[in-house]
Motif scaffolding. Structure first.
Motif, PDB file in Angstrom:
ATOM      1  N   ARG A 177       0.851  -1.195   0.000  1.00 15.43           N
ATOM      2  CA  ARG A 177       0.000   0.000   0.000  1.00 15.43           C
ATOM      3  C   ARG A 177       0.883   1.241   0.000  1.00 15.43           C
ATOM      4  NH1 ARG A 177      -4.286  -0.115   4.776  1.00 15.43           N
ATOM      5  NH2 ARG A 177      -2.654  -1.164   6.004  1.00 15.43           N
ATOM      6  N   ARG A 178       0.310   2.379  -0.418  1.00 16.35           N
ATOM      7  CA  ARG A 178       1.042   3.638  -0.356  1.00 16.35           C
ATOM      8  C   ARG A 178       0.113   4.791   0.010  1.00 16.35           C
ATOM      9  NH1 ARG A 178       2.618   4.735  -6.738  1.00 16.35           N
ATOM     10  NH2 ARG A 178       0.516   5.259  -7.479  1.00 16.35           N
ATOM     11  N   TRP A 179       0.738   5.843   0.567  1.00 17.20           N
ATOM     12  CA  TRP A 179       0.026   7.055   0.991  1.00 17.20           C
ATOM     13  C   TRP A 179       0.867   8.280   0.640  1.00 17.20           C
ATOM     14  CZ3 TRP A 179       0.222   2.656   3.881  1.00 17.20           C
ATOM     15  CH2 TRP A 179      -0.967   2.142   4.422  1.00 17.20           C
ATOM     16  N   ASP A 180       0.195   9.431   0.579  1.00 20.20           N
ATOM     17  CA  ASP A 180       0.846  10.730   0.643  1.00 20.20           C
ATOM     18  C   ASP A 180       0.846  11.150   2.109  1.00 20.20           C
ATOM     19  OD1 ASP A 180       1.217  11.270  -2.212  1.00 20.20           O
ATOM     20  OD2 ASP A 180      -0.963  11.424  -2.285  1.00 20.20           O
ATOM     21  N   PHE A 181       2.020  11.442   2.665  1.00 16.61           N
ATOM     22  CA  PHE A 181       2.099  11.967   4.025  1.00 16.61           C
ATOM     23  C   PHE A 181       2.014  13.493   3.944  1.00 16.61           C
ATOM     24  CE2 PHE A 181       4.435   8.356   6.496  1.00 16.61           C
ATOM     25  CZ  PHE A 181       3.316   7.552   6.323  1.00 16.61           C
ATOM     26  N   THR A 182       0.966  14.054   4.516  1.00 19.27           N
ATOM     27  CA  THR A 182       0.748  15.497   4.482  1.00 19.27           C
ATOM     28  C   THR A 182       0.670  16.044   5.907  1.00 19.27           C
ATOM     29  OG1 THR A 182      -1.681  15.449   4.563  1.00 19.27           O
ATOM     30  CG2 THR A 182      -0.643  15.076   2.412  1.00 19.27           C
ATOM     31  N   GLU A 183       0.579  17.361   6.034  1.00 20.68           N
ATOM     32  CA  GLU A 183       0.440  17.980   7.352  1.00 20.68           C
ATOM     33  C   GLU A 183      -0.862  17.564   8.026  1.00 20.68           C
ATOM     34  OE1 GLU A 183       0.817  22.154   6.936  1.00 20.68           O
ATOM     35  OE2 GLU A 183       2.969  22.100   6.450  1.00 20.68           O
ATOM     36  N   LYS A 184      -1.845  17.138   7.237  1.00 20.80           N
ATOM     37  CA  LYS A 184      -3.119  16.677   7.790  1.00 20.80           C
ATOM     38  C   LYS A 184      -3.127  15.178   8.054  1.00 20.80           C
ATOM     39  CE  LYS A 184      -5.815  20.324   5.543  1.00 20.80           C
ATOM     40  NZ  LYS A 184      -6.959  20.623   4.623  1.00 20.80           N
ATOM     41  N   GLY A 185      -2.005  14.514   7.776  1.00 26.27           N
ATOM     42  CA  GLY A 185      -1.921  13.083   7.994  1.00 26.27           C
ATOM     43  C   GLY A 185      -1.826  12.315   6.686  1.00 26.27           C
ATOM     44  N   PRO A 186      -1.910  10.983   6.750  1.00 22.17           N
ATOM     45  CA  PRO A 186      -1.815  10.169   5.541  1.00 22.17           C
ATOM     46  C   PRO A 186      -3.053  10.372   4.658  1.00 22.17           C
ATOM     47  CG  PRO A 186      -1.455   8.857   7.534  1.00 22.17           C
ATOM     48  CD  PRO A 186      -2.017  10.160   7.964  1.00 22.17           C
ATOM     49  N   MET A 187      -2.825  10.543   3.373  1.00 24.92           N
ATOM     50  CA  MET A 187      -3.905  10.777   2.423  1.00 24.92           C
ATOM     51  C   MET A 187      -3.724   9.878   1.201  1.00 24.92           C
ATOM     52  SD  MET A 187      -5.545  13.364   3.930  1.00 24.92           S
ATOM     53  CE  MET A 187      -6.504  14.185   2.660  1.00 24.92           C
ATOM     54  N   ASN A 188      -4.834   9.686   0.458  1.00 26.32           N
ATOM     55  CA  ASN A 188      -4.801   9.014  -0.842  1.00 26.32           C
ATOM     56  C   ASN A 188      -4.251   7.586  -0.767  1.00 26.32           C
ATOM     57  OD1 ASN A 188      -5.655  11.507  -1.991  1.00 26.32           O
ATOM     58  ND2 ASN A 188      -3.529  12.193  -2.051  1.00 26.32           N
ATOM     59  N   GLU A 189      -4.770   6.796   0.168  1.00 26.35           N
ATOM     60  CA  GLU A 189      -4.331   5.405   0.279  1.00 26.35           C
ATOM     61  C   GLU A 189      -4.632   4.629  -1.005  1.00 26.35           C
ATOM     62  OE1 GLU A 189      -5.612   1.300   2.587  1.00 26.35           O
ATOM     63  OE2 GLU A 189      -5.959   3.218   3.597  1.00 26.35           O
ATOM     64  N   GLN A 190      -3.655   3.847  -1.454  1.00 28.72           N
ATOM     65  CA  GLN A 190      -3.822   2.985  -2.615  1.00 28.72           C
ATOM     66  C   GLN A 190      -3.247   1.607  -2.314  1.00 28.72           C
ATOM     67  OE1 GLN A 190      -1.758   5.826  -5.470  1.00 28.72           O
ATOM     68  NE2 GLN A 190      -3.359   5.022  -6.806  1.00 28.72           N
ATOM     69  N   THR A 191      -3.943   0.565  -2.719  1.00 31.69           N
ATOM     70  CA  THR A 191      -3.404  -0.789  -2.675  1.00 31.69           C
ATOM     71  C   THR A 191      -2.850  -1.103  -4.054  1.00 31.69           C
ATOM     72  OG1 THR A 191      -4.937  -1.523  -0.950  1.00 31.69           O
ATOM     73  CG2 THR A 191      -3.894  -3.227  -2.290  1.00 31.69           C
ATOM     74  N   LEU A 192      -1.543  -1.295  -4.138  1.00 27.82           N
ATOM     75  CA  LEU A 192      -0.868  -1.491  -5.420  1.00 27.82           C
ATOM     76  C   LEU A 192      -0.694  -2.950  -5.779  1.00 27.82           C
ATOM     77  CD1 LEU A 192       1.988   1.112  -4.851  1.00 27.82           C
ATOM     78  CD2 LEU A 192      -0.166   1.474  -6.061  1.00 27.82           C
ATOM     79  N   LEU A 193      -0.627  -3.798  -4.765  1.00 29.20           N
ATOM     80  CA  LEU A 193      -0.333  -5.215  -4.994  1.00 29.20           C
ATOM     81  C   LEU A 193      -0.911  -6.038  -3.862  1.00 29.20           C
ATOM     82  CD1 LEU A 193       1.397  -7.523  -6.405  1.00 29.20           C
ATOM     83  CD2 LEU A 193       3.211  -6.882  -4.800  1.00 29.20           C
ATOM     84  N   GLN A 194      -1.535  -7.143  -4.189  1.00 32.38           N
ATOM     85  CA  GLN A 194      -1.957  -8.124  -3.189  1.00 32.38           C
ATOM     86  C   GLN A 194      -1.879  -9.498  -3.835  1.00 32.38           C
ATOM     87  OE1 GLN A 194      -5.131  -7.136  -0.433  1.00 32.38           O
ATOM     88  NE2 GLN A 194      -5.957  -9.206  -0.579  1.00 32.38           N
ATOM     89  N   THR A 195      -0.976 -10.325  -3.342  1.00 30.49           N
ATOM     90  CA  THR A 195      -0.723 -11.612  -3.969  1.00 30.49           C
ATOM     91  C   THR A 195      -1.573 -12.716  -3.341  1.00 30.49           C
ATOM     92  OG1 THR A 195       1.076 -12.278  -2.471  1.00 30.49           O
ATOM     93  CG2 THR A 195       1.663 -10.915  -4.375  1.00 30.49           C
ATOM     94  N   SER A 196      -1.722 -13.787  -4.072  1.00 30.32           N
ATOM     95  CA  SER A 196      -2.409 -14.965  -3.551  1.00 30.32           C
ATOM     96  C   SER A 196      -1.459 -15.764  -2.665  1.00 30.32           C
ATOM     97  CB  SER A 196      -2.897 -15.836  -4.705  1.00 30.32           C
ATOM     98  OG  SER A 196      -1.810 -16.211  -5.538  1.00 30.32           O
ATOM     99  N   SER A 197      -1.986 -16.652  -1.852  1.00 34.33           N
ATOM    100  CA  SER A 197      -1.174 -17.471  -0.944  1.00 34.33           C
ATOM    101  C   SER A 197      -0.182 -18.313  -1.742  1.00 34.33           C
ATOM    102  CB  SER A 197      -2.063 -18.384  -0.113  1.00 34.33           C
ATOM    103  OG  SER A 197      -2.909 -17.640   0.726  1.00 34.33           O
ATOM    104  N   GLY A 198       1.083 -18.278  -1.313  1.00 35.63           N
ATOM    105  CA  GLY A 198       2.106 -19.100  -1.948  1.00 35.63           C
ATOM    106  C   GLY A 198       2.709 -18.518  -3.205  1.00 35.63           C
ATOM    107  N   ARG A 199       2.222 -17.345  -3.652  1.00 37.69           N
ATOM    108  CA  ARG A 199       2.785 -16.745  -4.871  1.00 37.69           C
ATOM    109  C   ARG A 199       4.260 -16.412  -4.664  1.00 37.69           C
ATOM    110  NH1 ARG A 199       5.018 -15.656  -8.630  1.00 37.69           N
ATOM    111  NH2 ARG A 199       4.521 -14.306 -10.402  1.00 37.69           N
ATOM    112  N   HIS A 200       4.589 -15.868  -3.519  1.00 41.97           N
ATOM    113  CA  HIS A 200       5.983 -15.592  -3.160  1.00 41.97           C
ATOM    114  C   HIS A 200       6.232 -16.148  -1.768  1.00 41.97           C
ATOM    115  CE1 HIS A 200       6.324 -13.090  -6.663  1.00 41.97           C
ATOM    116  NE2 HIS A 200       5.400 -12.251  -6.238  1.00 41.97           N
ATOM    117  N   ASP A 201       7.502 -16.178  -1.385  1.00 43.30           N
ATOM    118  CA  ASP A 201       7.835 -16.590  -0.024  1.00 43.30           C
ATOM    119  C   ASP A 201       7.591 -15.414   0.924  1.00 43.30           C
ATOM    120  OD1 ASP A 201       9.499 -17.789   2.301  1.00 43.30           O
ATOM    121  OD2 ASP A 201       9.591 -19.356   0.776  1.00 43.30           O
TER     122      ASP A 201
END
Length: 241
Positions: A177-201
Motif C-alpha cells: 500500500r502507499r500514501w501521501d504523508f501530508t500535514e493533515k496526515g496520511p492521504m490518498n491510500e492505494q493498494t498497489l499489490l496483493q498476492t495470492s497465498s504461496g505466490r511468493h515466499d
C-alpha cells in the motif's frame, strides 16, 4: 537498480551487485558482508541481534530497527559501532517479536518506524517519527484484513510505501500500500499489490526506485527464516506512477 544493501534478521549487513538483462534481474553477486556491532564495539548476540528494518538516509547513514529489544540504532558506516537512539517508553512496552519491524527514511533524513503487531488504543497502526532529535507519533495507519507491516520505504515520488504480510496454511500473502504523508496526515491510500497465498515466499524487505525509463519499481526480498522449505527470493514489480 544495479546495487543493493540487504539486512539479515541476525544483524548482518551485506551489499550486492545486481546484473540485468533487458531490465530484468539476471544475477546477483555479494560484494561485502559486515556483522553489526554494538555501542561497546562487540558483535550483537542473543536478544540484541534481532534486526528487522533498514533505512539509509541521503547522507549515507545506516539505521536499523530491532525487535528483541525494541530500538533504532545508527551506524555511520557498516563496520562502525552502533549508536542507540533514545528509546521512548512506548518502545519499551512493545511485545517481543512483534515490535519495530518496518523502518524508512524520507528525503530529509527523518525516520518513520512501525511495529509488526501492536495496535494503539484506537485499533490503528502507530507510526513513530524521528526528526533527528526526538520521537513523536504524528499519525497512525489503518490495518486492513489479516496483513501485518513488515517493511516500508519512501519512493522517489515522495510517497510512503508499506509492505505487509499475511500467513496461512497455503503459505504467505503479500500486500503493498502507499500514501501521501501530508500535514493533515496520511492521504490518498492505494493498494498497489496483493498476492495470492504461496505466490511468493516471506517478503520482508522493500525498496522503491525509478528505473532509467522513469518507471517506478518495487524490489522486495524474502526471509527464509533459516528453514530449508523456504527460499530467499528477490521479487520485482513495476508500479503505477
Amino acid at each position: 537498480g544495479h546495487s543493493m544493501t540487504i539486512l539479515s534478521d541476525r544483524a548482518t549487513l551485506a551489499t550486492a551487485r545486481i546484473d540485468r538483462d533487458m531490465g530484468q534481474i539476471s544475477g546477483i553477486e555479494i560484494k561485502s558482508v559486515h556483522r553489526l556491532r554494538a555501542s561497546s564495539g562487540g558483535l550483537l548476540k542473543s536478544r540484541t541481534n534481532d534486526s528487522e528494518g533498514l533505512a539509509i538516509t541521503p547522507d549515507g547513514t545506516i539505521y536499523v530497527s530491532f525487535e528483541g529489544i525494541s530500538r533504532v540504532v545508527r551506524h555511520r558506516k557498516a563496520n562502525s559501532r552502533g549508536e542507540v537512539l533514545p528509546r521512548p517508553k512506548a518502545f519499551r512496552t512493545l511485545p517481543i517479536n512483534k515490535a519495530l519491524e518496518a523502518l524508512a527514511s524520507d528525503a530529509r533524513g527523518h525516520l518513520y518506524t512501525l511495529p509488526e503487531n501492536a495496535l494503539n488504543d484506537d485499533g490503528q497502526i502507530p507510526v513513530w517519527h524521528w526528526d533527528g532529535r526526538t520521537w513523536s507519533t504524528p499519525f497512525s495507519l489503518p490495518p486492513k484484513g489479516g496483513f501485518l507491516p513488515v517493511s516500508a520505504d519512501f519512493g522517489p515520488d515522495g510517497r510512503f510505501y508499506l509492505l505487509e504480510r499475511d500467513y496461512g496454511i497455503f503459505g504467505f500473502r503479500s500486500r503493498l500500500r502507499r500514501w501521501d504523508f501530508t500535514e493533515k496526515g496520511p492521504m490518498n491510500e492505494q493498494t498497489l499489490l496483493q498476492t495470492s497465498s504461496g505466490r511468493h515466499d516471506n517478503l520482508e524487505g522493500l525498496s522503491v526506485w525509478r528505473d532509467a525509463t522513469g518507471r517506478l519499481r518495487a524490489t522486495m526480498v524474502s526471509d527464509d527464516n533459516c528453514i530449508l522449505l523456504q527460499r530467499t527470493e528477490l521479487v520485482e514489480y513495476a508500479l503505477p506512477g
